[in-house]
Design a protein around this motif. Structure first.
Motif, PDB file in Angstrom:
ATOM      1  N   ARG A 142      61.355  75.206 -16.752  1.00 22.89           N
ATOM      2  CA  ARG A 142      62.055  74.045 -16.198  1.00 22.89           C
ATOM      3  C   ARG A 142      62.365  74.243 -14.731  1.00 22.89           C
ATOM      4  N   SER A 143      62.716  75.482 -14.344  1.00 18.08           N
ATOM      5  CA  SER A 143      63.001  75.762 -12.940  1.00 18.08           C
ATOM      6  C   SER A 143      61.775  75.520 -12.075  1.00 18.08           C
ATOM      7  N   ILE A 144      60.598  75.973 -12.579  1.00 16.78           N
ATOM      8  CA  ILE A 144      59.353  75.752 -11.832  1.00 16.78           C
ATOM      9  C   ILE A 144      59.054  74.266 -11.743  1.00 16.78           C
ATOM     10  N   ASP A 145      59.249  73.548 -12.874  1.00 20.00           N
ATOM     11  CA  ASP A 145      59.014  72.099 -12.881  1.00 20.00           C
ATOM     12  C   ASP A 145      59.914  71.380 -11.887  1.00 20.00           C
ATOM     13  N   ALA A 146      61.198  71.784 -11.825  1.00 20.75           N
ATOM     14  CA  ALA A 146      62.149  71.132 -10.922  1.00 20.75           C
ATOM     15  C   ALA A 146      61.762  71.363  -9.471  1.00 20.75           C
ATOM     16  N   LYS A 147      61.327  72.596  -9.143  1.00 23.04           N
ATOM     17  CA  LYS A 147      60.930  72.890  -7.773  1.00 23.04           C
ATOM     18  C   LYS A 147      59.684  72.088  -7.390  1.00 23.04           C
ATOM     19  N   ALA A 148      58.737  72.023  -8.312  1.00 29.26           N
ATOM     20  CA  ALA A 148      57.511  71.269  -8.030  1.00 29.26           C
ATOM     21  C   ALA A 148      57.806  69.786  -7.851  1.00 29.26           C
ATOM     22  N   LEU A 149      58.697  69.251  -8.705  1.00 30.37           N
ATOM     23  CA  LEU A 149      59.067  67.840  -8.602  1.00 30.37           C
ATOM     24  C   LEU A 149      59.765  67.560  -7.288  1.00 30.37           C
ATOM     25  N   HIS A 150      60.682  68.455  -6.891  1.00 27.61           N
ATOM     26  CA  HIS A 150      61.407  68.275  -5.629  1.00 27.61           C
ATOM     27  C   HIS A 150      60.440  68.288  -4.448  1.00 27.61           C
ATOM     28  N   GLU A 151      59.445  69.193  -4.492  1.00 28.83           N
ATOM     29  CA  GLU A 151      58.485  69.282  -3.403  1.00 28.83           C
ATOM     30  C   GLU A 151      57.630  68.018  -3.330  1.00 28.83           C
ATOM     31  N   ARG A 152      57.209  67.510  -4.501  1.00 24.90           N
ATOM     32  CA  ARG A 152      56.419  66.267  -4.514  1.00 24.90           C
ATOM     33  C   ARG A 152      57.228  65.095  -3.965  1.00 24.90           C
ATOM     34  N   GLN A 153      58.511  64.995  -4.368  1.00 26.37           N
ATOM     35  CA  GLN A 153      59.367  63.919  -3.874  1.00 26.37           C
ATOM     36  C   GLN A 153      59.544  64.018  -2.364  1.00 26.37           C
ATOM     37  N   LYS A 154      59.717  65.234  -1.858  1.00 22.93           N
ATOM     38  CA  LYS A 154      59.888  65.434  -0.422  1.00 22.93           C
ATOM     39  C   LYS A 154      58.648  64.994   0.344  1.00 22.93           C
ATOM     40  N   GLN A 155      57.466  65.336  -0.191  1.00 22.64           N
ATOM     41  CA  GLN A 155      56.221  64.931   0.462  1.00 22.64           C
ATOM     42  C   GLN A 155      56.034  63.420   0.445  1.00 22.64           C
ATOM     43  N   GLN A 156      56.379  62.778  -0.688  1.00 19.67           N
ATOM     44  CA  GLN A 156      56.257  61.327  -0.785  1.00 19.67           C
ATOM     45  C   GLN A 156      57.196  60.616   0.166  1.00 19.67           C
ATOM     46  N   MET A 157      58.433  61.118   0.286  1.00 15.66           N
ATOM     47  CA  MET A 157      59.404  60.520   1.207  1.00 15.66           C
ATOM     48  C   MET A 157      58.934  60.675   2.649  1.00 15.66           C
ATOM     49  N   ALA A 158      58.380  61.837   2.968  1.00 16.23           N
ATOM     50  CA  ALA A 158      57.898  62.069   4.333  1.00 16.23           C
ATOM     51  C   ALA A 158      56.771  61.107   4.677  1.00 16.23           C
ATOM     52  N   ARG A 159      55.875  60.843   3.682  1.00 19.38           N
ATOM     53  CA  ARG A 159      54.795  59.897   3.939  1.00 19.38           C
ATOM     54  C   ARG A 159      55.313  58.480   4.131  1.00 19.38           C
ATOM     55  N   GLY A 160      56.454  58.150   3.492  1.00 17.48           N
ATOM     56  CA  GLY A 160      56.982  56.797   3.570  1.00 17.48           C
ATOM     57  C   GLY A 160      57.787  56.527   4.823  1.00 17.48           C
ATOM     58  N   LEU A 161      58.222  57.597   5.549  1.00 23.95           N
ATOM     59  CA  LEU A 161      59.037  57.404   6.741  1.00 23.95           C
ATOM     60  C   LEU A 161      58.161  56.952   7.909  1.00 23.95           C
ATOM     61  N   PRO A 162      58.685  56.066   8.762  1.00 21.21           N
ATOM     62  CA  PRO A 162      57.909  55.655   9.936  1.00 21.21           C
ATOM     63  C   PRO A 162      57.783  56.812  10.923  1.00 21.21           C
ATOM     64  N   LYS A 163      56.687  56.830  11.653  1.00 19.27           N
ATOM     65  CA  LYS A 163      56.481  57.852  12.668  1.00 19.27           C
ATOM     66  C   LYS A 163      57.319  57.509  13.893  1.00 19.27           C
ATOM     67  N   GLN A 164      58.074  58.489  14.388  1.00 21.43           N
ATOM     68  CA  GLN A 164      58.874  58.254  15.583  1.00 21.43           C
ATOM     69  C   GLN A 164      57.957  58.066  16.785  1.00 21.43           C
ATOM     70  N   LYS A 165      58.202  57.004  17.511  1.00 20.01           N
ATOM     71  CA  LYS A 165      57.400  56.702  18.693  1.00 20.01           C
ATOM     72  C   LYS A 165      58.326  56.200  19.785  1.00 20.01           C
ATOM     73  N   ALA A 166      58.225  56.819  20.946  1.00 20.90           N
ATOM     74  CA  ALA A 166      59.104  56.463  22.058  1.00 20.90           C
ATOM     75  C   ALA A 166      58.865  55.024  22.505  1.00 20.90           C
ATOM     76  N   ILE A 167      59.926  54.389  23.002  1.00 15.68           N
ATOM     77  CA  ILE A 167      59.808  53.045  23.565  1.00 15.68           C
ATOM     78  C   ILE A 167      59.161  53.161  24.942  1.00 15.68           C
ATOM     79  N   THR A 168      58.126  52.399  25.157  1.00 14.77           N
ATOM     80  CA  THR A 168      57.369  52.485  26.412  1.00 14.77           C
ATOM     81  C   THR A 168      58.270  52.256  27.611  1.00 14.77           C
ATOM     82  N   GLY A 169      58.237  53.205  28.545  1.00 12.21           N
ATOM     83  CA  GLY A 169      58.988  53.074  29.783  1.00 12.21           C
ATOM     84  C   GLY A 169      60.415  53.562  29.732  1.00 12.21           C
TER      85      GLY A 169
END
Length: 325
Positions: free
Chosen positions: A44-71
């Motif tokens: 269960r500990s291994i499953d929880a760590k794997a699930l947490h890592e997958r959730q973290k990767q999915q959230m990172a993919r869903g976040l917008p990329k930071q981009k500076a405002i021109t000028g």
């Protein structure tokens, strides 16, 4: 040999829970229940760590990329945990004070409070922004400060009854479809609270620092703490707190009364380990000049109130330099 799945292991545990493993020499080694429980917990500990890592990767993919405002070189956000603490007035006078302290610096003002835009009133601006050849909006300018607000795009008295997706679309347009030219500082008047708009802005653009505005009142301080903690969670530097309406100053006798409590924001700044950037009194002059669209920094540049905002602007620049070195 059949593959031992987690489900089959559970069946074995149920059937032989009270039996023990025995060696060939006839000695008991370890109860089967304890052995299975150890395996189960590890699984269960291994499953929880794997699930947490997958959730973290999915959230990172869903976040917008930071981009500076021109000028724009540096973005400063002025925020509060709740409304009614003078955040917009502080943002306007801070922008004007930044330019007054360093006339060679160019400063812009973005009103990100979609539901309750105040910048048009405070900066005495009306009208619709013109468009460039590539369909980017040109800010309206007064007192040398280019400004953009949702208030320029809707009727002054029209309620903005929008759902979340429409608000996010409006914020994206204010961030990405405005031609600011070249700015040293862009001061963003944030909406109150810690919701979708705040997260969208902090995750979409790099922010140099956040200024938290609060009155000394306990209720306002609770929300100011939440605002500061939100910026820390999204890795935005908290430059410090502004204690607004710290005392009421009588216009006739200059007697001061701490009607919202005394030094609450100073104590909160100490508790959070941040700087108290400024202490702004509640005066009739600030209120009257704000209501007629003539902020005190430009209408009464030699007044004590204007000097307070200029001291605040100096403290903000100093904190930015400390963070960047």
């Amino acid at each position: 040999m059949a593959h031992l799945t987690y489900g089959r292991l559970s069946c074995i545990m149920t059937k032989y829970a009270n039996k023990s493993l025995v060696s060939r020499a006839g000695k008991q080694i370890i109860p089967l229940t304890a052995c299975c429980l150890q395996f189960t917990r590890r699984h269960r500990s291994i499953d929880a760590k794997a699930l947490h890592e997958r959730q973290k990767q999915q959230m990172a993919r869903g976040l917008p990329k930071q981009k500076a405002i021109t000028g724009v070189r540096q973005v400063l956000v002025v925020a509060s945990g709740k409304g009614g603490v003078g955040k917009s007035t502080t943002a306007v006078n801070l922008a004007l004070a930044l330019m007054a302290n360093e006339p060679s610096k160019s400063v812009g003002l973005l009103d990100a409070d979609v539901y309750g835009p105040s910048i048009p009133k405070l900066m005495n601006l009306k009208g619709n922004p013109e468009l460039t050849d590539n369909n980017r909006m040109l800010p309206l300018i007064n007192y040398g400060i280019p400004c953009m607000s949702m208030g320029f795009l809707v009727e002054e008295t029209a309620p903005i009854v929008w759902r979340g997706l429409m608000v996010m679309s409006a914020i994206d347009k204010l961030l990405r479809q405005v031609d600011w030219g070249s700015l040293d500082y862009l001061v963003v008047d944030m909406p109150p609270g810690t919701g979708d708009v705040q997260l969208t802005i902090t995750q979409s653009i790099p922010i140099a620092g956040a200024v938290i505005v609060s009155t000394p009142q306990d209720v306002a301080l609770l929300d100011a703490r939440r605002g500061a903690e939100m910026f820390r969670k999204v890795n935005v530097p908290v430059l410090g707190l502004v204690q607004n309406m710290s005392v009421f100053q009588c216009p006739k006798c200059n007697h001061q009364t701490a009607i919202f409590g005394s030094d609450g924001a100073r104590r909160l700044a100490d508790a959070l380990g941040v700087t108290l950037l400024g202490d702004v009194p509640l005066t009739v002059n600030i209120r009257e000049m704000s209501d007629v669209g003539k902020p005190v920094v430009v209408s009464s540049p030699d007044s004590p109130e204007a000097l307070t905002y200029m001291t605040l602007a100096s403290a903000v620049v100093r904190r930015l330099q400390e963070i960047n070195t």
